[in-house]
Motif scaffolding. Structure first.
Motif, PDB file in Angstrom:
ATOM      1  N   UNK A   1       0.910  -1.141   0.259  1.00  0.00           N
ATOM      2  CA  UNK A   1       0.177   0.083   0.195  1.00  0.00           C
ATOM      3  C   UNK A   1       0.776   1.272  -0.082  1.00  0.00           C
ATOM      4  N   UNK A   2       2.017   1.002   0.383  1.00  0.00           N
ATOM      5  CA  UNK A   2       2.980   2.405   0.609  1.00  0.00           C
ATOM      6  C   UNK A   2       2.528   3.166   1.932  1.00  0.00           C
ATOM      7  N   UNK A   3       1.486   3.408   2.249  1.00  0.00           N
ATOM      8  CA  UNK A   3       0.988   3.822   3.529  1.00  0.00           C
ATOM      9  C   UNK A   3       0.408   2.851   4.381  1.00  0.00           C
ATOM     10  N   UNK A   4       0.898   1.934   5.015  1.00  0.00           N
ATOM     11  CA  UNK A   4       0.109   1.110   5.680  1.00  0.00           C
ATOM     12  C   UNK A   4      -0.595   1.546   6.851  1.00  0.00           C
TER      13      UNK A   4
ATOM     14  N   UNK B   1      -4.250   1.427   6.248  1.00  0.00           N
ATOM     15  CA  UNK B   1      -4.594   0.071   5.762  1.00  0.00           C
ATOM     16  C   UNK B   1      -6.092  -0.152   6.139  1.00  0.00           C
ATOM     17  N   UNK B   2      -6.469   0.619   7.214  1.00  0.00           N
ATOM     18  CA  UNK B   2      -8.102   0.330   7.339  1.00  0.00           C
ATOM     19  C   UNK B   2      -8.879   0.925   6.437  1.00  0.00           C
ATOM     20  N   UNK B   3      -8.468   1.678   5.229  1.00  0.00           N
ATOM     21  CA  UNK B   3      -9.113   2.117   4.092  1.00  0.00           C
ATOM     22  C   UNK B   3      -9.904   0.751   3.415  1.00  0.00           C
ATOM     23  N   UNK B   4      -9.275  -0.360   3.564  1.00  0.00           N
ATOM     24  CA  UNK B   4      -9.714  -1.451   2.699  1.00  0.00           C
ATOM     25  C   UNK B   4     -10.947  -2.060   3.458  1.00  0.00           C
ATOM     26  N   UNK B   5     -11.508  -1.507   4.630  1.00  0.00           N
ATOM     27  CA  UNK B   5     -12.754  -1.941   5.121  1.00  0.00           C
ATOM     28  C   UNK B   5     -13.702  -0.929   4.851  1.00  0.00           C
ATOM     29  N   UNK B   6     -14.994  -1.561   4.767  1.00  0.00           N
ATOM     30  CA  UNK B   6     -16.214  -0.710   4.308  1.00  0.00           C
ATOM     31  C   UNK B   6     -16.551   0.196   5.435  1.00  0.00           C
ATOM     32  N   UNK B   7     -15.871   1.278   5.621  1.00  0.00           N
ATOM     33  CA  UNK B   7     -16.091   2.304   6.646  1.00  0.00           C
ATOM     34  C   UNK B   7     -16.751   3.439   6.091  1.00  0.00           C
ATOM     35  N   UNK B   8     -17.571   4.267   6.842  1.00  0.00           N
ATOM     36  CA  UNK B   8     -18.155   5.711   6.495  1.00  0.00           C
ATOM     37  C   UNK B   8     -16.969   6.549   5.979  1.00  0.00           C
TER      38      UNK B   8
ATOM     39  N   UNK C   1     -15.593   1.491  -0.331  1.00  0.00           N
ATOM     40  CA  UNK C   1     -14.944   0.325  -0.893  1.00  0.00           C
ATOM     41  C   UNK C   1     -15.461  -0.117  -2.263  1.00  0.00           C
ATOM     42  N   UNK C   2     -14.896  -0.529  -3.136  1.00  0.00           N
ATOM     43  CA  UNK C   2     -15.485  -1.036  -4.348  1.00  0.00           C
ATOM     44  C   UNK C   2     -15.506  -2.461  -4.297  1.00  0.00           C
TER      45      UNK C   2
END
Length: 447
Positions: free
Chosen positions: A95-98, A101-108, A116-117
């Motif tokens: 990811x380069x910016x670990x 990493x929580x951005x991969x989760x379906x968050x608001x 997320x897609x």
């Protein structure tokens, strides 16, 4: 201690390589504009594959009532968890910016990420791997509870006694405890069995759902699952053959166990071999010149050495297991298990790099060569894996004592005769009189 020292050294190499990657960025790796996936995704798929045998041994063989699994399931389950931890490192680092990493989760969106897609197989990976890890962890720990209670009751020091008392959750070994233990084990086995197929199917879809020649093929899901079980059993053999000698477990991990695992390795290796041939056939049958070139380039292009290493290690070497002497030979099995995992690493490398390095535009063709940081992260994950496994072997029971006890047969002198020395006074229900401890065991024989 010597093995742990080596493992800790490579763990240090891993931490240094991760520091360089985080501080200076992904440019520290050997990636380029054409080959933008290489060792990172190769190692990710390799580690996920190694983790597959644990679930297969624990869940599928439990459902099929295969008694021989009891001696090897604990170490195989531990191997699954440690392998998935190693695998998870690679997508996070890539990811380069670990720290995001929580951005991969379906968050608001208020958490900073866009929604997320769900059409992306990379997101399916997140759910597959996290589910696989959590179910495997619960399954592994559930099996450990009765053994922790056994160690708690025999612990010498107060700290050890308190620690194992906490870990055993107050297990007393009553009928109700055993009833619930059996029920939970069966439920978890039922939940885990689909994961054996689904996890590596979803990993294969990272490639199969793309339009890259060499990846865009429907054979990937079954081919990846067979390859995962193949490499997983090879790693179980590598670890268990060493553990068997170090902890003097020859009476529990018998030659018959090794032969049965060899047979599974040979079958899955043959399936993988058929998949390799099928890929070439489909490329020819499709009459798509780009697809055909991708496969001809694999076998005869600049990475031919990787392709033929893969074919030799994965297709030819497992066929030696047809020979009974090889199947029951510990040195041969150990060498074969390492050769298979080398071959399975080359398989992932060939699929990923040779499909990318020559695309539709010849002016953008490029070669990939790993940087020292790439190599450091890879050997470092081996250090992490073996550090975790050695600590597990030191502090946790490496064999499922409770389940092995259930298939022991006691002789007149009340000594266990599961593979133990036959003196005439003790006789196993599974082994004929006078047979050596390492002789094949017939697990289907009943009194």
């Amino acid at each position: 201690m010597a093995a742990l020292s080596v493992a800790l050294f490579f763990l240090g190499v891993f931490l240094y390589s991760v520091y360089r990657t985080l501080w200076y960025g992904i440019g520290e790796w050997g990636l380029n504009k054409t080959v933008d996936w290489a060792w990172d995704i190769t190692n990710f798929v390799w580690w996920v594959g190694i983790g597959h045998a644990g679930t297969l041994i624990s869940a599928v063989l439990l459902l099929f009532r295969q008694k021989w699994r009891t001696s090897i399931n604990r170490a195989a389950e531990a191997m699954t968890i440690f392998a998935v931890i190693c695998a998870a490192m690679f997508p996070v680092l890539h990811m380069g910016r670990p720290w995001l990493a929580f951005w991969v989760l379906p968050l608001q969106n208020t958490f900073g990420s866009l929604w997320v897609n769900f059409n992306s197989p990379l997101l399916w990976d997140v759910f597959a791997i996290s589910t696989y890890f959590s179910v495997s962890l619960v399954f592994w720990y559930t099996g450990l509870v009765p053994d922790f209670a056994t160690i708690r009751d025999r612990a010498k020091g107060p700290i050890a006694r308190r620690a194992y008392a906490l870990l055993s959750f107050g297990w007393k070994g009553g009928a109700k405890h055993w009833s619930r233990y059996e029920t939970v084990s069966l439920i978890l086995a039922g939940v885990s069995t689909p994961l054996v197929l689904s996890v590596h199917t979803i990993v294969s879809m990272d490639f199969a759902t793309s339009v890259v020649p060499g990846w865009h093929t429907t054979i990937f899901p079954p081919y990846f699952v067979a390859g995962a079980i193949f490499s997983g059993f090879a790693m179980v053999l590598t670890l268990m053959l060493i553990t068997r000698v170090v902890f003097k477990l020859e009476d529990y991990i018998t030659l018959e166990h090794i032969a049965l695992m060899n047979k599974i390795m040979m079958i899955t290796g043959s399936i993988v071999g058929v998949a390799y041939i099928t890929e070439f056939f489909i490329a020819w049958y499709s009459q798509v010149e780009f697809e055909q070139y991708a496969f001809i380039n694999r076998a005869t292009g600049p990475y031919w050495w990787a392709y033929w290493s893969m074919m030799t290690c994965n297709v030819i070497s497992p066929q030696l297991v047809w020979i009974r002497r090889v199947r029951y030979s510990i040195p041969m099995t150990f060498v074969l298990s390492i050769i298979v995992n080398i071959g399975m690493w080359f398989e992932r490398f060939v699929i990923i790099v040779t499909s990318l390095h020559r695309d539709y535009l010849p002016s953008s063709w490029a070669m990939f060569s790993p940087s020292i940081i790439d190599i450091g992260i890879y050997v470092g994950t081996l250090g992490l894996f073996f550090t975790l496994f050695l600590l597990f072997a030191k502090f946790f029971p490496v064999i499922n004592m409770a389940e092995v006890k259930s298939i022991l047969k006691y002789g007149v002198d009340n000594g266990p005769t599961y593979g133990g020395p036959n003196t005439g006074a003790q006789q196993s229900a599974y082994r004929p009189t006078g047979a050596p401890a390492s002789a094949p065991v017939n697990y289907n024989k009943h009194d």
